[in-house]
Design a protein around this motif. Structure first.
Motif, PDB file in Angstrom:
ATOM      1  N   ASP A 127     -62.050 -30.908 -31.738  1.00  0.00           N
ATOM      2  CA  ASP A 127     -61.030 -30.145 -31.030  1.00  0.00           C
ATOM      3  C   ASP A 127     -59.686 -30.878 -31.145  1.00  0.00           C
ATOM      4  N   PRO A 128     -58.724 -30.267 -31.854  1.00  0.00           N
ATOM      5  CA  PRO A 128     -57.466 -30.979 -32.131  1.00  0.00           C
ATOM      6  C   PRO A 128     -56.702 -31.373 -30.857  1.00  0.00           C
ATOM      7  N   ASP A 129     -56.869 -30.592 -29.804  1.00  0.00           N
ATOM      8  CA  ASP A 129     -56.192 -30.917 -28.558  1.00  0.00           C
ATOM      9  C   ASP A 129     -56.749 -32.211 -27.964  1.00  0.00           C
ATOM     10  N   GLU A 130     -58.062 -32.374 -28.082  1.00  0.00           N
ATOM     11  CA  GLU A 130     -58.704 -33.602 -27.601  1.00  0.00           C
ATOM     12  C   GLU A 130     -58.249 -34.796 -28.445  1.00  0.00           C
ATOM     13  N   VAL A 131     -58.132 -34.591 -29.742  1.00  0.00           N
ATOM     14  CA  VAL A 131     -57.669 -35.674 -30.626  1.00  0.00           C
ATOM     15  C   VAL A 131     -56.269 -36.112 -30.211  1.00  0.00           C
ATOM     16  N   ALA A 132     -55.402 -35.137 -29.995  1.00  0.00           N
ATOM     17  CA  ALA A 132     -54.013 -35.458 -29.637  1.00  0.00           C
ATOM     18  C   ALA A 132     -53.964 -36.227 -28.321  1.00  0.00           C
ATOM     19  N   GLY A 133     -54.700 -35.758 -27.323  1.00  0.00           N
ATOM     20  CA  GLY A 133     -54.702 -36.417 -26.012  1.00  0.00           C
ATOM     21  C   GLY A 133     -55.188 -37.854 -26.117  1.00  0.00           C
ATOM     22  N   ARG A 134     -56.256 -38.045 -26.837  1.00  0.00           N
ATOM     23  CA  ARG A 134     -56.862 -39.376 -26.937  1.00  0.00           C
ATOM     24  C   ARG A 134     -55.968 -40.348 -27.704  1.00  0.00           C
ATOM     25  N   GLU A 141     -69.503 -21.793 -41.435  1.00  0.00           N
ATOM     26  CA  GLU A 141     -69.467 -23.204 -41.831  1.00  0.00           C
ATOM     27  C   GLU A 141     -68.066 -23.735 -41.577  1.00  0.00           C
ATOM     28  N   LEU A 142     -67.941 -24.684 -40.657  1.00  0.00           N
ATOM     29  CA  LEU A 142     -66.633 -25.232 -40.307  1.00  0.00           C
ATOM     30  C   LEU A 142     -66.722 -26.757 -40.242  1.00  0.00           C
ATOM     31  N   PRO A 143     -65.580 -27.432 -40.379  1.00  0.00           N
ATOM     32  CA  PRO A 143     -65.627 -28.897 -40.292  1.00  0.00           C
ATOM     33  C   PRO A 143     -65.787 -29.350 -38.843  1.00  0.00           C
ATOM     34  N   ALA A 144     -66.941 -29.117 -38.273  1.00  0.00           N
ATOM     35  CA  ALA A 144     -67.202 -29.505 -36.887  1.00  0.00           C
ATOM     36  C   ALA A 144     -68.709 -29.612 -36.699  1.00  0.00           C
ATOM     37  N   GLU A 145     -69.127 -30.296 -35.659  1.00  0.00           N
ATOM     38  CA  GLU A 145     -70.551 -30.412 -35.364  1.00  0.00           C
ATOM     39  C   GLU A 145     -71.089 -29.051 -34.931  1.00  0.00           C
ATOM     40  N   PRO A 146     -72.418 -28.830 -35.126  1.00  0.00           N
ATOM     41  CA  PRO A 146     -72.961 -27.486 -34.902  1.00  0.00           C
ATOM     42  C   PRO A 146     -73.084 -27.036 -33.438  1.00  0.00           C
ATOM     43  N   THR A 160     -68.690 -26.436 -21.699  1.00  0.00           N
ATOM     44  CA  THR A 160     -67.676 -25.536 -22.222  1.00  0.00           C
ATOM     45  C   THR A 160     -67.778 -24.254 -21.433  1.00  0.00           C
ATOM     46  N   ASP A 161     -66.685 -23.763 -21.014  1.00  0.00           N
ATOM     47  CA  ASP A 161     -66.718 -22.604 -20.154  1.00  0.00           C
ATOM     48  C   ASP A 161     -66.466 -21.340 -20.954  1.00  0.00           C
ATOM     49  N   PHE A 162     -67.503 -20.576 -21.123  1.00  0.00           N
ATOM     50  CA  PHE A 162     -67.333 -19.365 -21.913  1.00  0.00           C
ATOM     51  C   PHE A 162     -66.472 -18.338 -21.225  1.00  0.00           C
ATOM     52  N   MET A 163     -66.517 -18.354 -19.927  1.00  0.00           N
ATOM     53  CA  MET A 163     -65.660 -17.398 -19.224  1.00  0.00           C
ATOM     54  C   MET A 163     -64.206 -17.716 -19.556  1.00  0.00           C
ATOM     55  N   ASN A 164     -63.934 -18.992 -19.730  1.00  0.00           N
ATOM     56  CA  ASN A 164     -62.595 -19.386 -20.130  1.00  0.00           C
ATOM     57  C   ASN A 164     -62.284 -18.856 -21.520  1.00  0.00           C
ATOM     58  N   LEU A 165     -63.244 -18.967 -22.406  1.00  0.00           N
ATOM     59  CA  LEU A 165     -63.000 -18.513 -23.772  1.00  0.00           C
ATOM     60  C   LEU A 165     -62.880 -16.997 -23.839  1.00  0.00           C
ATOM     61  N   LEU A 166     -63.370 -16.330 -22.842  1.00  0.00           N
ATOM     62  CA  LEU A 166     -63.369 -14.873 -22.881  1.00  0.00           C
ATOM     63  C   LEU A 166     -62.326 -14.248 -21.994  1.00  0.00           C
ATOM     64  N   SER A 167     -61.602 -15.039 -21.255  1.00  0.00           N
ATOM     65  CA  SER A 167     -60.565 -14.412 -20.466  1.00  0.00           C
ATOM     66  C   SER A 167     -59.238 -15.065 -20.839  1.00  0.00           C
ATOM     67  N   ASP A 183     -58.036 -19.372 -34.015  1.00  0.00           N
ATOM     68  CA  ASP A 183     -57.995 -19.836 -35.404  1.00  0.00           C
ATOM     69  C   ASP A 183     -58.288 -21.326 -35.552  1.00  0.00           C
ATOM     70  N   ASN A 184     -57.767 -22.146 -34.624  1.00  0.00           N
ATOM     71  CA  ASN A 184     -57.937 -23.588 -34.753  1.00  0.00           C
ATOM     72  C   ASN A 184     -59.037 -24.145 -33.860  1.00  0.00           C
ATOM     73  N   SER A 185     -59.841 -23.273 -33.333  1.00  0.00           N
ATOM     74  CA  SER A 185     -60.930 -23.714 -32.476  1.00  0.00           C
ATOM     75  C   SER A 185     -62.242 -23.246 -33.087  1.00  0.00           C
ATOM     76  N   PRO A 186     -63.097 -24.171 -33.494  1.00  0.00           N
ATOM     77  CA  PRO A 186     -64.360 -23.761 -34.119  1.00  0.00           C
ATOM     78  C   PRO A 186     -65.140 -22.776 -33.246  1.00  0.00           C
ATOM     79  N   ILE A 187     -65.233 -23.051 -31.952  1.00  0.00           N
ATOM     80  CA  ILE A 187     -66.013 -22.155 -31.112  1.00  0.00           C
ATOM     81  C   ILE A 187     -65.271 -20.832 -30.898  1.00  0.00           C
ATOM     82  N   GLY A 188     -63.940 -20.896 -30.898  1.00  0.00           N
ATOM     83  CA  GLY A 188     -63.164 -19.661 -30.794  1.00  0.00           C
ATOM     84  C   GLY A 188     -63.445 -18.734 -31.973  1.00  0.00           C
ATOM     85  N   ARG A 189     -63.492 -19.309 -33.154  1.00  0.00           N
ATOM     86  CA  ARG A 189     -63.784 -18.494 -34.347  1.00  0.00           C
ATOM     87  C   ARG A 189     -65.212 -17.983 -34.323  1.00  0.00           C
TER      88      ARG A 189
END
Lengths: 500, 531
Positions: free
Chosen positions: A195-202, B362-367, B4-11, B260-266
């Motif tokens: 998460d880029p926001d976490e990277v920036a904060g840290r 497939e994204l550059p992030a843990e699954p 991670t709060d899905f309600m946050n991701l959905l509202s 776009d810049n959040s793996p879970i968002g995508r």
């Protein structure tokens, strides 16, 4: 709770008075042949036409504070609205006190204290006992504090409070729960760059405080491997003593009975005569200045942090700096108006003075913006910082900022738990109990000159660290166009591999 | 620790929780969104089934826990509800513990109501509802209005030129458009509405858009009741959607940040598209980028006219108020709205699903691993069962999935659920999601999850487990009762979604034949069948 009742009564009285007045006026009008009911608020009015009665004066609810023979400081605040009781114990400890080669020790201790169960109640049993009653006991150690808390329905108070005391006094720290948590922390390390926001904060904290500072350092596979169960026991035994504890309980209980319950659960806990009276806190100095970049080619936005080392809450300029925060931030704050609403450069933009109780906090600004707007965004934020340093704020801005703080002041007193938690925090950090009222007075007295002087003294352009987490190749104009002879330092955030 | 709060991701909200000024209030709001999910079950369970709970526990060694009836009675006594002539509903809850009031304008319309090709309109409107009125946010509306209209015309010309690839036209129109934008900006008093609220002592000012509803909320000291009435009624009486094009950029930034810049968002976007093909729940709440770019001020105006009708709005006022005064002021201020027919309810029927569907990113992030099951809408009697299933599987350290996958097999770092994903007005999903532990795969997590779900299907739930979940639901309700914001959020949602809100809280006592009795009967049957 007397305060609240008094408050209700006095409001009620006020209403009665007001209504009597209206009644009299009405009768008078009818007598005078004016006929219809008076138009008291019967036409909608624009906000500028409204006037407001003053709020009742704030009074603290009745609470008691006493000390047990073994040194535990206790706060009790009764609140009988609902059949619930909650409490928190604070211990003078913190992640900032763990050794550098064992980063993670304090947090593991704070976590396994609860997850590992107690000598009498293994984890599964403890979990069932609590959850069957919709109760909870939780523990944790953050950078500056150790806490244990509980929450229970009134009818389960005796039993849950007993379990709470057990967790504090006889945690078992079983090896398997230590191992489980260490594995979870390893999982967290592996995910920390997702998460880029976490990277920036840290990384910003590391630039300001230094990578090895207790206020910025991070747990690594290597430091985790250095932590044994003995270390955890040792850390626990060093800090968890009655003469190092503040206990606060709020809710549906009778104070006398609660006091007996506390005596029964904690009275025979022996104090540690060798406890250090004063914790030795880490030294703090700003580590870096300049422009830094974490290259993340997959991003379409830059995550930006701008700021430097800040100060403490008990700084005499605290109130004036709060006004600075208000002028810059929030709806109608300069940054929101200019960078977000006018230029459309960001969804998030901010810059605020973020003081801490007993060590220097930060002045921190930033936000996110599309990659090609990185430099304009940084320039806009820096321009606002410069403007508030060099030009006096307007009379209207001062009024708005002060009104915002003072009119909302009542929200610091909207529930008893919040009031008690604040009193305990002040006790913990050795602040005066009326600190919040001192602050209120200081805000009232703040002038434009105070704000200007505080901004000039505490916001330091020469100390600014600018950190960008973004797609380096696509940042156009590039970061070195931010000034002449600008050097951009790349930060490598590759996670050091576990050994063996 | 990995929450991670899905309600946050959905509202989606107008201000981010990352913003300092709203940091605390925003996160509180998220908590309440979550709390609602749990508490929804609690109210049904409690109100409907005190006898059932007793019957359940009669065989247990544990005594029956807290009796909430006196506390619920007390809440019922303090609830007042009324509907204005134009159809706008008010729910008032008196709570005099401190001289503060929480307000919520709940518009029973969310992103699911958007037309295809105009996704993002509900959320865009939510942002624009902070831009003021004909009197707030402008120095001179009469001069401003024609400039705004000229800009809209030029924007349409620009769009046409872009569509035709007419570079010459774009080059000609763009500077004119920018000049008008600069001119319009001279009339704007930026964020004035928010400023008035904050200066008067308002806290927690924000709004959220979900698939089902749009919420506008904040709290005032109790002497500012009439100020809320004035500002909030004016806000939707004569709104002006100014700074429309600047805000478009802000919303695009919001989309970049949270999708776009959040793996879970995508992942969520792809997951919903797969789960709900051709259905409003399958589209992103914030909207597709192209749709956001194409939306016009007229589109938003149309959405507003069609859906923000008084009968689609429920207002909640909770705190230190006199209900008679609220009613009097509401009639004066909100009575100004003209009654209008609202657009017909969107009939969204999820396509029948006959086999499992899968999507992999497939994204550059843990699954992450997400698994969703179709479930009925909130109005279905089975809703309660799903709430209980959810709690049994994922709530707390004793829950089945946590115990099995996180503690015993150690396949996952955390496991959570979102029940009613992305909304629950229509038949929807119960989502379970997990983060893999080091050295383990999503396939292992999937297999372990399956095993637990299979167990749920084949073995009866133990009485003690059911009892635990019900006790937790009751306690959850109590904890919400202690919060003005929590209740201000809860009551209108009940009202709108189930018609078992405050009205039914009241009816429950007055009329023994209220719908809640049906729930009670239903749950009793189900319980006895299962145990």
């Amino acid at each position: 709770m007397q305060w609240f009742h008094q408050l209700q009564r006095s409001q009620h009285r006020k209403k009665l008075i007001r209504y009597s007045f209206i009644a009299l006026a009405t009768i008078a009008m009818i007598l005078l042949g004016l006929g219809r009911m008076p138009a008291l608020a019967q036409t909608a009015r624009h906000y500028t036409e409204l006037e407001f009665e003053p709020l009742p004066e704030i009074q603290l609810p009745d609470y008691s504070r006493f000390e047990l023979d073994n040194g535990i400081i206790v706060y009790l605040l009764e609140d009988h609205e609902l059949p619930l009781v909650g409490g928190t114990a604070m211990f003078h400890t913190g992640e900032r006190l763990e050794p550098n080669d064992k980063v993670g020790l304090a947090s593991i201790t704070g976590s396994v204290m609860r997850s590992g169960g107690t000598v009498q109640h293994p984890p599964d049993e403890l979990n069932l006992l609590l959850e069957q009653r919709a109760a909870s006991v939780e523990t944790g150690i953050d950078p500056t504090t150790g806490t244990a808390s509980f929450s229970a329905l009134t009818e389960d108070l005796t039993e849950v409070f007993g379990l709470f005391a057990e967790v504090i006094r006889q945690p078992a720290f079983p090896q398997d729960r230590v191992d489980l948590l260490k594995s979870q922390i390893r999982g967290g390390i592996a995910r920390r760059n997702d998460d880029p926001d976490e990277v920036a904060g840290r990384e910003f904290q590391k630039l300001v405080y230094g990578t090895q500072s207790p206020y910025a350092r991070t747990v690594e596979y290597a430091t985790l491997d250095n932590i044994s169960r003995d270390d955890i026991l040792g850390f626990y035994q060093q800090y968890f003593h009655p003469n190092n504890m503040i206990l606060g309980i709020v809710g549906d209980f009778e104070s006398e009975e609660m006091r007996s319950l506390i005596e029964a659960a904690f009275g025979d806990w022996q104090p540690n005569p060798n406890l250090e009276a004063q914790l030795e806190l880490p030294e703090v100095a700003q580590a870096q200045t300049g422009i830094f970049l974490v290259d993340q080619p997959q991003l379409t936005q830059s995550y930006i942090q701008i700021g430097h080392l800040g100060g403490q809450l008990n700084n005499p300029d605290h109130a004036a700096l709060t006004v600075v925060n208000e002028v810059l931030n929030g709806f109608g704050g300069r940054l929101t108006n200019e960078v977000r609403s006018r230029q459309g450069l960001a969804y998030v933009v901010y810059a605020y003075w973020n003081p801490r109780f007993d060590f220097p906090g930060t002045f921190i600004g930033g936000g996110q913006t599309r990659t090609d707007a990185t430099v304009p965004f940084i320039q806009s934020v820096l321009a606002e910082i410069e403007r508030i340093r060099t030009a006096p704020i307007s009379e209207a801005e001062l009024t708005r900022a002060k009104d915002s703080v003072l009119n909302a002041f009542i929200f610091n007193f909207q529930d008893p738990g919040q009031i008690l938690a604040r009193l305990m925090r002040y006790e913990y950090y050795d602040y005066p109990a009326d600190f919040i009222f001192q602050y209120q007075r200081q805000v009232e007295e703040t002038t434009i000159e105070d704000v200007q002087q505080a901004a000039q003294e505490h916001l330091k352009p020469e100390d600014i660290v600018t950190l960008v987490v973004g797609n380096a190749a696509a940042i156009q104009p590039p970061l070195n166009s931010l000034g002449s002879n600008v050097e951009v330092t790349q930060i490598d955030i590759t996670i050091p591999e576990p050994q063996g | 620790m990995f929450v991670t709060d899905f309600m946050n991701l959905l509202s989606w909200s107008v201000f981010s929780k990352f913003d300092r000024s709203n940091r605390t209030s925003r996160s509180r709001c998220i908590d309440w969104n979550r709390a609602i999910f749990t508490v929804l079950a609690a109210v049904l369970l409690f109100l409907g089934t005190p006898q059932v709970a007793l019957a359940q526990t009669a065989t247990q060694a544990e005594p029956e826990t807290v009796d909430l009836s006196s506390y619920i009675d007390d809440v019922i006594d303090r609830v007042t509800e009324f509907t204005l002539d134009n159809g706008l509903k008010f729910i008032v809850l008196e709570r005099h513990v401190a001289p503060v009031i929480s307000f919520m304008t709940y518009v029973d319309v969310g992103a699911a109501y958007e037309e295809d090709g105009k996704t993002g309109a509900a959320h865009y409107l939510e942002h624009l509802a902070f831009k003021g009125t004909t009197r707030i946010g402008t120095t001179n509306y009469e001069a401003e209005a024609p400039v705004l209209e000229q800009m809209d015309e030029l924007f349409e010309q620009l769009q046409a030129a872009r569509a035709a690839g007419d570079e010459a036209a774009i080059a000609r129109i763009q500077p004119q458009f920018e000049a008008l934008k600069a001119e319009a900006a001279t009339y704007v008093q930026q964020n004035q509405m928010g400023q008035i609220v904050e200066q008067a002592g308002g806290v927690g000012l924000n709004a959220t858009t979900s698939a089902d509803a749009t919420r506008y909320f904040y709290s005032f000291p109790s002497n500012k009741l009439e100020l809320w009435m004035s500002l909030e009624s004016e806000r939707f009486l004569e709104p002006v959607f100014r700074e429309f094009y600047e805000e478009k950029d802000v919303i695009l930034e919001e989309r970049r940040m949270r999708t776009d810049n959040s793996p879970i968002g995508r992942m969520i976007e792809a997951f919903l598209e797969t789960a709900f093909p051709g259905h409003p729940y399958g589209r992103p709440i914030i909207g597709y980028e192209e749709d956001i770019r194409n939306l016009t001020r007229e589109d938003i105006r149309e959405f507003f006219e069609a859906h923000y009708t008084p009968n689609q709005i429920v207002s909640a006022v909770v705190g230190d108020v006199d209900p008679d005064e609220v009613r009097r002021l509401a009639e004066t201020y909100f009575g100004r709205y003209q009654a209008r027919d609202s657009s017909p309810e969107v009939m969204a029927v999820a396509p029948t699903q006959t086999e499992a569907r899968e999507v992999t990113l497939e994204l550059p992030a843990e699954p992450w691993y997400l698994e969703g099951y179709q479930r009925p809408a909130i109005s279905d009697p089975d809703n309660v069962t799903y709430q209980i299933i959810d709690a049994i599987l994922t709530s707390g350290r004793t829950s089945r999935l946590y115990k099995s996958l996180v503690e015993e097999q150690q396949l996952a770092l955390s496991i959570q659920s979102a029940n009613g994903f992305p909304g629950d007005r229509y038949p929807t999903l119960m989502l379970i999601y997990a983060l893999t532990a080091p050295g383990h795969t999503v396939d292992e997590v999937a297999a372990a999850m399956d095993a637990e779900l299979e167990r749920l299907k084949t073995e009866p739930v133990s009485a003690i487990e059911l009892d635990r979940v019900k006790t937790q639901a009751r306690a959850g309700l109590l904890r919400v009762l202690a919060s003005n914001q929590g209740m201000a959020s809860l009551l209108p949602e009940y009202e709108a979604k189930q018609e078992i809100g405050a009205t039914c809280l009241v009816n429950w006592r007055r009329s023994p034949l209220s719908p809640l009795r049906t729930y009670s009967e239903w749950l009793r049957k189900r319980s006895s069948r299962r145990t």
